[in-house]
Write a protein that holds these residues in place. Structure first.
Motif, PDB file in Angstrom:
ATOM      1  N   VAL A 111       0.839  -1.197   0.000  1.00 25.46           N
ATOM      2  CA  VAL A 111       0.000   0.000   0.000  1.00 25.46           C
ATOM      3  C   VAL A 111       0.878   1.252   0.000  1.00 25.46           C
ATOM      4  N   VAL A 112       1.876   1.283   0.874  1.00 25.02           N
ATOM      5  CA  VAL A 112       2.786   2.430   0.939  1.00 25.02           C
ATOM      6  C   VAL A 112       3.520   2.605  -0.386  1.00 25.02           C
ATOM      7  N   ALA A 113       3.986   1.491  -0.947  1.00 27.33           N
ATOM      8  CA  ALA A 113       4.725   1.548  -2.211  1.00 27.33           C
ATOM      9  C   ALA A 113       3.849   2.083  -3.341  1.00 27.33           C
ATOM     10  N   ARG A 114       2.590   1.687  -3.359  1.00 26.15           N
ATOM     11  CA  ARG A 114       1.691   2.167  -4.406  1.00 26.15           C
ATOM     12  C   ARG A 114       1.414   3.657  -4.256  1.00 26.15           C
ATOM     13  N   VAL A 115       1.253   4.116  -3.018  1.00 27.85           N
ATOM     14  CA  VAL A 115       1.058   5.555  -2.789  1.00 27.85           C
ATOM     15  C   VAL A 115       2.305   6.332  -3.229  1.00 27.85           C
ATOM     16  N   GLN A 116       3.464   5.809  -2.904  1.00 31.41           N
ATOM     17  CA  GLN A 116       4.701   6.470  -3.324  1.00 31.41           C
ATOM     18  C   GLN A 116       4.796   6.542  -4.844  1.00 31.41           C
ATOM     19  N   ALA A 117       4.374   5.471  -5.523  1.00 37.72           N
ATOM     20  CA  ALA A 117       4.392   5.452  -6.985  1.00 37.72           C
ATOM     21  C   ALA A 117       3.423   6.480  -7.561  1.00 37.72           C
ATOM     22  N   ILE A 118       2.233   6.573  -6.952  1.00 36.60           N
ATOM     23  CA  ILE A 118       1.242   7.564  -7.405  1.00 36.60           C
ATOM     24  C   ILE A 118       1.792   8.978  -7.232  1.00 36.60           C
ATOM     25  N   LEU A 119       2.425   9.243  -6.088  1.00 40.91           N
ATOM     26  CA  LEU A 119       2.955  10.572  -5.824  1.00 40.91           C
ATOM     27  C   LEU A 119       4.091  10.927  -6.775  1.00 40.91           C
ATOM     28  N   ARG A 120       4.945   9.948  -7.078  1.00 38.28           N
ATOM     29  CA  ARG A 120       6.024  10.217  -8.046  1.00 38.28           C
ATOM     30  C   ARG A 120       5.436  10.581  -9.401  1.00 38.28           C
ATOM     31  N   ARG A 121       4.395   9.856  -9.789  1.00 40.60           N
ATOM     32  CA  ARG A 121       3.773  10.115 -11.085  1.00 40.60           C
ATOM     33  C   ARG A 121       3.100  11.491 -11.127  1.00 40.60           C
ATOM     34  N   THR A 122       2.345  11.812 -10.087  1.00 43.64           N
ATOM     35  CA  THR A 122       1.640  13.095 -10.073  1.00 43.64           C
ATOM     36  C   THR A 122       2.608  14.263  -9.942  1.00 43.64           C
ATOM     37  N   GLN A 123       3.688  14.066  -9.176  1.00 42.88           N
ATOM     38  CA  GLN A 123       4.682  15.133  -9.051  1.00 42.88           C
ATOM     39  C   GLN A 123       5.356  15.403 -10.390  1.00 42.88           C
ATOM     40  N   SER A 124       5.628  14.338 -11.130  1.00 42.26           N
ATOM     41  CA  SER A 124       6.227  14.502 -12.455  1.00 42.26           C
ATOM     42  C   SER A 124       5.283  15.246 -13.393  1.00 42.26           C
TER      43      SER A 124
END
Length: 230
Positions: A111-124
């Protein structure tokens, strides 16, 4: 990822919620927990979250309904949790506006890893948008963040630096009610302390400058609280 990325966890099972809190804390995240759907919308409107962990089955208001309601005013990333494993249920959740979907039982690390992935994508995505367009728009008001120019219908509205920062704050979150203390922090970036009367004076001038043809201003006072942009 750090405390700059607060996460809202909406989960009615307290043990599951606490496990998620603990694992997010290990990665430096601040979290807020709600155990029903009752106050989710008001919490999101009152605070800024970088992501939402949303259980599908909740007391008061179910997660699917909440997801649809959130998408009416916010693009905050949503990861939906569910005990249902059918593909159609996942598709319904994604169709309601969820960014990702994970089935119970799950690994909290995932769950944490998926949130981190979402945040990396949205930040980009946000970084690319900022590089291509440094303007904020609200109805017929345009703020150019590079030139500090405010325009309405091709006419320049002369704003002081404090007024510009205040209007930028409102346009970034239209409809949100800001207290005088919050506006003080936004208007005076050097951290100086000013009185509520000073903020009211700035707001009076700004409201007058944004006066519309019908002699109303999109900036409105909210009695006993502060101001908002409609």
């Amino acid at each position: 990822m750090s405390t700059e990325h607060p996460v809202l966890i909406v989960e009615d099972e307290e043990k599951i919620a606490q496990i998620l809190v603990d694992f997010f804390a290990l990665e430096g995240f601040n979290t807020k927990v709600l155990h029903s759907g009752e106050h989710v919308i008001s919490s999101i409107k009152e605070s800024t979250f970088s992501a939402i962990i949303l259980d599908r089955m909740l007391p008061a208001i179910d997660g699917l309904t909440l997801c649809k309601q959130i998408r009416q005013f916010s693009n905050v990333p949503i990861l939906m949790l569910t005990a249902r494993i059918d593909e159609i249920d996942r598709l319904i959740g994604l169709g309601a506006g969820a960014d990702d979907y994970i089935c119970k039982p799950f690994s909290p690390r995932e769950v944490v890893a998926r949130v981190q992935a979402i945040l990396r994508r949205t930040q980009s995505q946000n970084s690319s948008l900022e590089q291509s367009q440094r303007k904020l728009v609200h109805k017929d008001i345009i703020l150019d963040l590079d030139t500090y120019v405010c325009e309405r219908r091709n006419e320049t509205i002369e704003l002081t630096p404090v007024e510009f920062r205040l209007l930028k704050t409102f346009i970034e979150k239209p409809g949100h009610v800001f207290s005088r203390e919050q506006l003080m922090d936004k208007g005076y970036v050097d951290g100086r302390i000013v009185s509520n009367r000073t903020i009211d004076s700035h707001m009076k001038n700004l409201r007058h400058k944004l006066m519309q043809d019908d002699h109303t201003s999109p900036l409105q006072a909210v009695y006993g609280i502060g101001y908002k942009l409609s």
